[in-house]
Design an enzyme around this catalytic site. Sequence first.
Site, PDB file in Angstrom:
ATOM      1  N   CYS A  43      52.631 101.412 -88.063  1.00 27.39           N
ATOM      2  CA  CYS A  43      51.183 100.895 -88.108  1.00 27.39           C
ATOM      3  C   CYS A  43      50.182 101.719 -87.497  1.00 27.39           C
ATOM      4  CB  CYS A  43      51.253  99.391 -87.587  1.00 27.39           C
ATOM      5  SG  CYS A  43      49.332  98.960 -87.457  1.00 27.39           S
ATOM      6  N   CYS A  48      48.678 101.216 -91.166  1.00 28.95           N
ATOM      7  CA  CYS A  48      47.288 100.541 -91.308  1.00 28.95           C
ATOM      8  C   CYS A  48      46.290 101.023 -90.493  1.00 28.95           C
ATOM      9  CB  CYS A  48      47.702  99.265 -90.299  1.00 28.95           C
ATOM     10  SG  CYS A  48      49.255  98.361 -90.467  1.00 28.95           S
ATOM     11  N   LYS A  51      45.289 104.579 -92.301  1.00 30.76           N
ATOM     12  CA  LYS A  51      44.676 104.034 -93.534  1.00 30.76           C
ATOM     13  C   LYS A  51      43.369 103.400 -93.421  1.00 30.76           C
ATOM     14  CE  LYS A  51      45.054 100.241 -94.632  1.00 30.76           C
ATOM     15  NZ  LYS A  51      46.253  99.558 -95.185  1.00 30.76           N
ATOM     16  N   TYR A  99      49.637 103.411 -75.974  1.00 28.02           N
ATOM     17  CA  TYR A  99      50.935 102.627 -76.055  1.00 28.02           C
ATOM     18  C   TYR A  99      51.874 103.071 -75.375  1.00 28.02           C
ATOM     19  CZ  TYR A  99      50.033  99.696 -80.289  1.00 28.02           C
ATOM     20  OH  TYR A  99      49.204  98.852 -81.146  1.00 28.02           O
ATOM     21  N   ALA A 115      68.382 106.839 -81.071  1.00 26.28           N
ATOM     22  CA  ALA A 115      69.462 105.991 -80.329  1.00 26.28           C
ATOM     23  C   ALA A 115      70.373 105.258 -81.644  1.00 26.28           C
ATOM     24  CB  ALA A 115      68.946 105.049 -79.648  1.00 26.28           C
ATOM     25  N   TYR A 178      50.592  97.287-102.418  1.00 20.44           N
ATOM     26  CA  TYR A 178      49.621  97.511-101.493  1.00 20.44           C
ATOM     27  C   TYR A 178      49.211  98.955-101.279  1.00 20.44           C
ATOM     28  CZ  TYR A 178      50.413  93.006 -98.888  1.00 20.44           C
ATOM     29  OH  TYR A 178      50.651  91.637 -98.726  1.00 20.44           O
ATOM     30  N   ILE A 179      50.246  99.742-100.970  1.00 20.62           N
ATOM     31  CA  ILE A 179      49.814 101.222-100.880  1.00 20.62           C
ATOM     32  C   ILE A 179      49.218 101.921-101.999  1.00 20.62           C
ATOM     33  CG2 ILE A 179      50.822 103.492-100.256  1.00 20.62           C
ATOM     34  CD1 ILE A 179      53.049 101.979 -98.220  1.00 20.62           C
ATOM     35  N   GLU A 182      45.620 100.749-102.457  1.00 21.97           N
ATOM     36  CA  GLU A 182      44.703 101.218-101.308  1.00 21.97           C
ATOM     37  C   GLU A 182      44.340 102.594-101.310  1.00 21.97           C
ATOM     38  OE1 GLU A 182      46.787  99.749 -97.633  1.00 21.97           O
ATOM     39  OE2 GLU A 182      45.790  97.734 -98.015  1.00 21.97           O
ATOM     40  N   ARG A 199      56.427 100.426-113.070  1.00 20.52           N
ATOM     41  CA  ARG A 199      57.442 100.327-113.735  1.00 20.52           C
ATOM     42  C   ARG A 199      56.912  99.082-114.696  1.00 20.52           C
ATOM     43  NH1 ARG A 199      61.855  97.920-109.641  1.00 20.52           N
ATOM     44  NH2 ARG A 199      60.576  96.303-108.807  1.00 20.52           N
ATOM     45  N   ALA A 343      45.902  91.091 -96.548  1.00 19.55           N
ATOM     46  CA  ALA A 343      44.858  91.684 -97.134  1.00 19.55           C
ATOM     47  C   ALA A 343      45.313  93.092 -97.794  1.00 19.55           C
ATOM     48  CB  ALA A 343      43.603  91.941 -96.143  1.00 19.55           C
ATOM     49  N   HIS A 438      23.480  81.178 -94.219  1.00 23.60           N
ATOM     50  CA  HIS A 438      22.625  81.763 -95.320  1.00 23.60           C
ATOM     51  C   HIS A 438      21.851  83.139 -94.665  1.00 23.60           C
ATOM     52  CE1 HIS A 438      20.785  82.022 -99.340  1.00 23.60           C
ATOM     53  NE2 HIS A 438      19.552  81.732 -98.841  1.00 23.60           N
ATOM     54  N   GLU A 443      29.161  82.261 -97.048  1.00 20.33           N
ATOM     55  CA  GLU A 443      28.845  80.783 -97.311  1.00 20.33           C
ATOM     56  C   GLU A 443      29.228  80.235 -98.734  1.00 20.33           C
ATOM     57  OE1 GLU A 443      24.506  80.279 -98.294  1.00 20.33           O
ATOM     58  OE2 GLU A 443      24.230  82.331 -98.724  1.00 20.33           O
TER      59      GLU A 443
END
Length: 449
Positions: A43, A48, A51, A99, A115, A178-179, A182, A199, A343, A438, A443
């Site tokens: 990701c 994600c 992208k 991270y 590992a 998806y890929i 996108e 295919r 999405a 609005h 809406e």
Amino acid sequence: MSEFDFDLFVIGAGSGGVRASRVSAAYGARVAVAEEYRVGGTCVIRGCVPKKLLVYGAHFAEDLHDARRFGWNVPECSFDWPRLRDSVLGEVDRLNGLYTETLDKNKVTIFHERAIIEGPNAVRLASGKVVTAGRILIATGAWPVLPDIEGAEHGITSNEVFHLDKLPRRILIAGGGYIANEFAGIFHEFGSQVTIVNRSDTILRGYDEQLRDRLLQISMGKGIIFRFNAPFERIEKLEDGSLRAHLKGPGDPIDCDQILFAMGRKPHIAGLGLENAGIELNDQGAIKVDEQNRTNVESVYAVGDVTDRIQLTPVAIREGQAFADTVFGNTPRTVDYSCVPSAVFSQPPIASVGLTEAEARNKLGTIKVYSSDFRAMKNVLAGRNERSLYKLVCHGETGQVVGIHMIGPDAPEILQAAAIAVKAGLTKADFDDTVALHPSMAEELVLMK
Ligand code: NDP
């Protein structure tokens, strides 16, 4: 003192693995994680996040064009791929650092190496060192599928696409999911000639049929070419370095400068040593787990794409959290897989939650479908003939909204909030009782008759 080096050894520092490591460590467990590539996983490093940044970058093509209709004198603009690529990769580096810092702060030991499982309570690192742990969590994610055809090595996957030296003038994208959709949008906006080859004759299997059809029409209108029912035969490299894709069935081969394979992702288990502990797979080749994320081996668990339940980052994160809460937090928790929103960041994007019209009809019998097919105000002024479509799928008797499906600008941003209503079991009457905001596109959700 425990007989093991660690209480928990996590293999894979992606979305699921990082969450499980961090939370387990916060509960007091002695945790180690092994990551052979970069902390953050698909990701953050090659999925994600980069992208979505490319999607933003690509959309400027339309924004700059439309700006003229809104009074801006926009000079002729050109696009500089290396500049965007490097900014995006810089952001990926920053997140990779964050991270890593989070794991460090929680006193998680990181082994920057591969590992493999050595037994129910042991892993062997690439350096040869064997580490023991009370529990092992497999969170190795998934890996792109490559076709088994001559010349497949000339293509790339989503792993490599973020690093291209230059933009391909002509790109062929294999797959219709998806890929594929996108990146078709991304490369088209950057000015490449895009051909999607699939295919079957379907794109985005599983999404609402009308939405898929709308995206197809809009994409074709923009100039993206589709070749359906066209499995690959072989790929040939031509003398000038370009590629020729030979397809089965009628139609000429396709010449291009780059081929991107986007034909699904399979659980990443190759060479993981599962057989050393007798860990079982399901029929799809994914690690078989129970609702507590436990494999058939008592001390071994798995979360995320390697279990192939729903291949989405927020789902892997929930599974990692549930694992940590259950095993080290003394709070047994399972993940609820109903009403997971999703999405497709195509141009325009699609967003969806709950049952599609066809699923609802099969499951509930009587249903009522409301829809709004409109041109966003911004598109009208821009002279852009691109219509949005929103659908509410409701239970025929109770009026409960069981699905929302949208295609149009900002659909994912709008749907996240609307998904709360579907998850909460609200009815069409509840939507109607809500006063419209609005003027907005959202809406439409409370104005459907
Ligand atoms: P998808 O599962 O979305 O689509 C796979 C496509 O490849 C389909 O069109 C399918 O065709 C075709 N295909 C599958 N197997 C073969 C085969 N053996 N030969 C030829 N064609 C084949 O996969 P992606 O690779 O696009 O994405 C992988 C996963 O990553 C997604 O399922 C999703 O979970 C996740 N993802 C999520 C994103 C998001 O949330 N926005 C973005 C990107 C990825 P057919 O349908 O005709 O069978």
